[in-house]
Design a protein around this motif. Structure first.
Motif, PDB file in Angstrom:
ATOM      1  N   LEU A 159       8.966   2.238   0.266  1.00 39.34           N
ATOM      2  CA  LEU A 159       8.011   1.319  -0.245  1.00 39.34           C
ATOM      3  C   LEU A 159       8.414   0.307   0.626  1.00 39.34           C
ATOM      4  CD1 LEU A 159       9.162   1.464  -3.638  1.00 39.34           C
ATOM      5  CD2 LEU A 159       6.405   2.059  -2.892  1.00 39.34           C
ATOM      6  N   ASP A 160       7.349   0.073   1.167  1.00 40.42           N
ATOM      7  CA  ASP A 160       7.178  -1.299   2.798  1.00 40.42           C
ATOM      8  C   ASP A 160       8.262  -1.127   3.620  1.00 40.42           C
ATOM      9  OD1 ASP A 160       6.160  -3.553   3.962  1.00 40.42           O
ATOM     10  OD2 ASP A 160       7.003  -4.943   1.754  1.00 40.42           O
ATOM     11  N   GLY A 161       8.366  -0.074   3.638  1.00 37.84           N
ATOM     12  CA  GLY A 161       9.529  -0.149   4.569  1.00 37.84           C
ATOM     13  C   GLY A 161      10.700   0.624   4.423  1.00 37.84           C
ATOM     14  N   ALA A 162      11.263   0.503   3.173  1.00 32.91           N
ATOM     15  CA  ALA A 162      12.378   1.334   2.597  1.00 32.91           C
ATOM     16  C   ALA A 162      12.440   1.866   2.232  1.00 32.91           C
ATOM     17  CB  ALA A 162      12.743  -0.168   2.103  1.00 32.91           C
ATOM     18  N   ALA A 163      13.256   2.987   2.513  1.00 36.90           N
ATOM     19  CA  ALA A 163      13.121   4.320   1.911  1.00 36.90           C
ATOM     20  C   ALA A 163      14.157   4.303   0.465  1.00 36.90           C
ATOM     21  CB  ALA A 163      13.945   5.103   3.055  1.00 36.90           C
ATOM     22  N   VAL A 164      13.593   5.064  -0.265  1.00 34.14           N
ATOM     23  CA  VAL A 164      14.486   4.708  -1.714  1.00 34.14           C
ATOM     24  C   VAL A 164      14.626   6.414  -1.960  1.00 34.14           C
ATOM     25  CG1 VAL A 164      13.906   2.562  -2.451  1.00 34.14           C
ATOM     26  CG2 VAL A 164      12.617   4.192  -2.987  1.00 34.14           C
ATOM     27  N   SER A 249       9.773  -5.630  -3.044  1.00 33.89           N
ATOM     28  CA  SER A 249       8.424  -6.501  -3.232  1.00 33.89           C
ATOM     29  C   SER A 249       7.458  -5.440  -3.517  1.00 33.89           C
ATOM     30  CB  SER A 249       7.715  -7.828  -3.228  1.00 33.89           C
ATOM     31  OG  SER A 249       9.078  -8.840  -3.645  1.00 33.89           O
ATOM     32  N   VAL A 250       7.873  -5.033  -5.404  1.00 32.32           N
ATOM     33  CA  VAL A 250       6.592  -4.445  -5.554  1.00 32.32           C
ATOM     34  C   VAL A 250       4.873  -5.128  -6.201  1.00 32.32           C
ATOM     35  CG1 VAL A 250       5.648  -2.056  -6.503  1.00 32.32           C
ATOM     36  CG2 VAL A 250       8.028  -1.893  -5.451  1.00 32.32           C
ATOM     37  N   THR A 251       4.383  -5.526  -5.605  1.00 30.25           N
ATOM     38  CA  THR A 251       3.201  -6.520  -5.998  1.00 30.25           C
ATOM     39  C   THR A 251       2.383  -5.037  -6.380  1.00 30.25           C
ATOM     40  OG1 THR A 251       2.388  -6.606  -3.333  1.00 30.25           O
ATOM     41  CG2 THR A 251       3.957  -8.583  -4.740  1.00 30.25           C
ATOM     42  N   ALA A 252       2.644  -4.186  -7.539  1.00 30.82           N
ATOM     43  CA  ALA A 252       1.253  -3.941  -8.031  1.00 30.82           C
ATOM     44  C   ALA A 252       1.654  -3.088  -9.030  1.00 30.82           C
ATOM     45  CB  ALA A 252       1.218  -2.403  -7.440  1.00 30.82           C
TER      46      ALA A 252
END
Length: 266
Positions: A159-164, A249-252
């Motif tokens: 997500l936005d370059g961050a692996a989770v 930030s998950v802007t969704a």
């Protein structure tokens, strides 16, 4: 992507429905004989539900019959849960020793305007990999009542370059299809007075179909939804597990429920 307009309209209808979160006016744990506001009768604990003691003038109906004396009310866990109707259009349900009172004409429903949402964006549809956990593995997530949730496995995505690597719990089937639930917080999870671009501080939910085996999955973060506790203090909030606290930030998805004055409910 999912038709977000149709999804949003369905969510707004759910919020204001007779069993939606805005209709819940009291959720009272009954662990001894006691009255429950704002409905008549004396309520007491019983195996598999509650009992109610009332007279015909109280206007309490259980499974369609007026209560005159003491009657058992089967909880939601029963094969056939009881239906409870009170005067003035109120209704009751029983779940794990708690009487929930629903008012389809509640003040909260009258004040509700809409659920605020981010604009839909294809950038927030990510691919992921679902890996089931070992059967019978230890649960590290609890629901709002403090009871353990069944951990189904993990979903890995970026997500936005961050692996989770997110923990997924098993959810109730939807239209007969098994589902997984991700209980998440992200960098937008904050009080609205602290951050005008915030989402509900306790987090949000994302649901996806359960493939039942290791599989690639699509994650449409535009479908992030608010938990019931975002609408009413009568609901407790499940706490997102540590691994589900997303560092970006998950802007969704959904942000806050708003009243007719444009204010966040709470």
């Amino acid at each position: 992507m999912t038709d977000l307009a149709e999804h949003a309209a369905g969510r707004d209808r759910w919020a204001t429905s007779a069993r939606g979160p805005l209709a819940l006016v009291n959720a009272q744990r009954v662990d001894h004989a006691q009255p429950v506001w704002p409905v008549p009768g004396q309520w007491a604990p019983a195996p598999g539900g509650l009992t109610v003691t009332a007279v015909p003038d109280d206007g309490v109906l259980v499974d369609g019959d007026p209560v005159d004396g003491t009657v058992f009310v089967a909880g939601d866990e029963a094969v056939v849960p009881s239906t409870v109707v009170f005067p003035d259009g109120l209704a009751g349900t029983v779940s794990r020793g708690t009487l929930r009172v629903w008012d389809p004409a509640s003040d909260a429903i009258a004040r509700f305007d809409r659920i605020a949402r981010f604009e839909q964006s294809a950038a927030w549809v990510t691919s992921g990999r679902y890996t089931p956990g070992e059967p019978g593995g230890a649960a590290s997530v609890v629901d709002a009542a403090g009871d353990p949730l069944e951990v189904a496995g993990h979903v890995e995505t970026t997500l936005d370059g961050a692996a989770v690597r997110l923990l997924a719990v098993r959810s109730a089937p939807f239209h007969g299809v098994p589902r997984l639930q991700l209980i998440v917080q992200d960098a937008t999870s904050a009080l609205p007075e602290d951050d005008p671009g915030s989402t509900y501080s306790m987090g949000r939910f994302l649901y996806l179909d359960d493939p039942g085996e290791p599989a690639d999955v699509a994650l449409d973060w535009n479908l992030l939804v608010l938990p019931p506790c975002a609408f009413s203090y009568q609901f407790a909030c499940p706490i997102p597990p540590a691994e589900n606290r997303i560092p970006v930030s998950v802007t969704a998805g959904e942000r806050h429920p708003l009243d007719t004055a444009g204010h966040v409910f709470h």
